[in-house]
Write an enzyme that holds these catalytic residues in place. Sequence first.
Site, mmCIF file in Angstrom:
data_model
loop_
_atom_site.group_PDB
_atom_site.id
_atom_site.type_symbol
_atom_site.label_atom_id
_atom_site.label_comp_id
_atom_site.label_asym_id
_atom_site.label_seq_id
_atom_site.Cartn_x
_atom_site.Cartn_y
_atom_site.Cartn_z
ATOM 1 N N GLU A 1 -5.790 -4.892 10.529
ATOM 2 C CA GLU A 1 -4.836 -3.808 10.733
ATOM 3 C C GLU A 1 -5.182 -3.037 12.009
ATOM 4 O O GLU A 1 -6.006 -2.106 11.972
ATOM 5 C CB GLU A 1 -4.887 -2.839 9.543
ATOM 6 C CG GLU A 1 -4.462 -3.449 8.232
ATOM 7 C CD GLU A 1 -3.785 -2.403 7.354
ATOM 8 O OE1 GLU A 1 -2.655 -2.649 6.926
ATOM 9 O OE2 GLU A 1 -4.380 -1.338 7.125
ATOM 10 N N HIS B 1 -9.850 1.252 4.563
ATOM 11 C CA HIS B 1 -8.589 1.466 5.304
ATOM 12 C C HIS B 1 -8.860 2.453 6.450
ATOM 13 O O HIS B 1 -9.644 3.391 6.295
ATOM 14 C CB HIS B 1 -7.516 2.020 4.353
ATOM 15 C CG HIS B 1 -6.148 1.981 4.948
ATOM 16 N ND1 HIS B 1 -5.726 2.882 5.896
ATOM 17 C CD2 HIS B 1 -5.100 1.135 4.754
ATOM 18 C CE1 HIS B 1 -4.480 2.594 6.252
ATOM 19 N NE2 HIS B 1 -4.079 1.531 5.572
ATOM 20 N N LYS C 1 -0.018 4.247 -0.408
ATOM 21 C CA LYS C 1 -0.729 5.442 0.095
ATOM 22 C C LYS C 1 -0.502 6.618 -0.863
ATOM 23 O O LYS C 1 -0.421 6.412 -2.069
ATOM 24 C CB LYS C 1 -0.278 5.778 1.517
ATOM 25 C CG LYS C 1 -0.270 4.562 2.433
ATOM 26 C CD LYS C 1 -0.137 4.911 3.868
ATOM 27 C CE LYS C 1 0.047 3.651 4.691
ATOM 28 N NZ LYS C 1 -0.167 3.822 6.096
ATOM 29 N N ASN D 1 0.864 -1.186 0.000
ATOM 30 C CA ASN D 1 0.000 0.000 0.000
ATOM 31 C C ASN D 1 0.897 1.230 0.000
ATOM 32 O O ASN D 1 1.470 1.582 1.026
ATOM 33 C CB ASN D 1 -0.894 -0.020 1.252
ATOM 34 C CG ASN D 1 -1.747 1.236 1.351
ATOM 35 O OD1 ASN D 1 -1.862 1.996 0.382
ATOM 36 N ND2 ASN D 1 -2.346 1.465 2.509
HETATM 37 C C1 PEP Z 1 -0.999 0.276 5.892
HETATM 38 O O1 PEP Z 1 -0.997 1.408 5.470
HETATM 39 O O2 PEP Z 1 -1.933 -0.466 5.561
HETATM 40 C C2 PEP Z 1 0.101 -0.155 6.739
HETATM 41 C C3 PEP Z 1 0.022 -1.330 7.284
HETATM 42 O O3 PEP Z 1 1.146 0.704 6.898
HETATM 43 P P1 PEP Z 1 2.549 0.398 7.661
HETATM 44 O O4 PEP Z 1 3.067 -0.905 7.133
HETATM 45 O O5 PEP Z 1 3.421 1.550 7.313
HETATM 46 O O6 PEP Z 1 2.238 0.312 9.118
#
Ligand code: PEP
Length: 259
Positions: free
Chosen positions: A170, A95, A11, A9
């Site tokens: 998450e 998300h 972003k 991801n």
């Molecule tokens: C995410 O954005 O879904 C994520 C898990 O970010 P990170 O790995 O930076 O914590």
Amino acid sequence: MRQLILAANWKMHKTVDDAEFFLKRFMEEPSGITGLELVFCPPFTALYPMAQLIKETPFVLGAQNMHWEKEGAYTGEISPLMLRELGVRYVILGHSERRRFFREQPQEISLKVASAFNFGLNPILCIGETEEERRQGHTEKVLCRQLREALADSLHIDKEHASKLVIAYEPVWAIGTGLAASGKDAGEAAAIIRSYLAELLDKERAAVIRIQYGGSVNSDNILDFVSLPDIDGALVGGASLKPGSFKELILALDRLRRS
Ligand code: PEP
């Protein structure tokens, strides 16, 4: 047997130039990616150029969001049809950053999940508790509620569609903080998710749904998660931004596969 799935991801990072640079570096030594579905989720603007670059590779493309309608007067939105036209196969939905910064509502997430299925896109549905919710012992309640809400319009899916659904567990407190969940906590959460999916759908469909862990995953901790029975991969933010660190993750997975 559920196939391992690793999704990057990105972003709101990477211009088209940056994305092309990343992929060229990443593909310099293409090793260690057999038996693994590898999904790149760049910003919308990089989807088309990346689709051209990965044509001859086993990699697949994912988007980070979408509207549920096919078309219409929704200024600034991107439809599932538009994504599919570019060859996008996955779409991240719900998300926590979208829930938090853009006030995305459960009903919208449910419409998006159902629409993804309708348009042949595989949803990566993100759920997870906040730090406060975990501290108060509400993790299970929150995960079940988020699943119930997000799948409200998709309870009828058949087994084939269920096998295309990915749930990304998450925990909000672990995203971008460097504080990943422990393998024990992630494993417990994944078991809760799978058993609640069996209640919502049925055991057979729940068994084919893949569950990822996401939240500060890196090459040092990824094996703590993917070696667990209910975890089938990871959703990776920060560690997917550099070709070297992302390659490290894949090599770690490959070592696990060979052991
Ligand atoms: C995410 O954005 O879904 C994520 C898990 O970010 P990170 O790995 O930076 O914590």
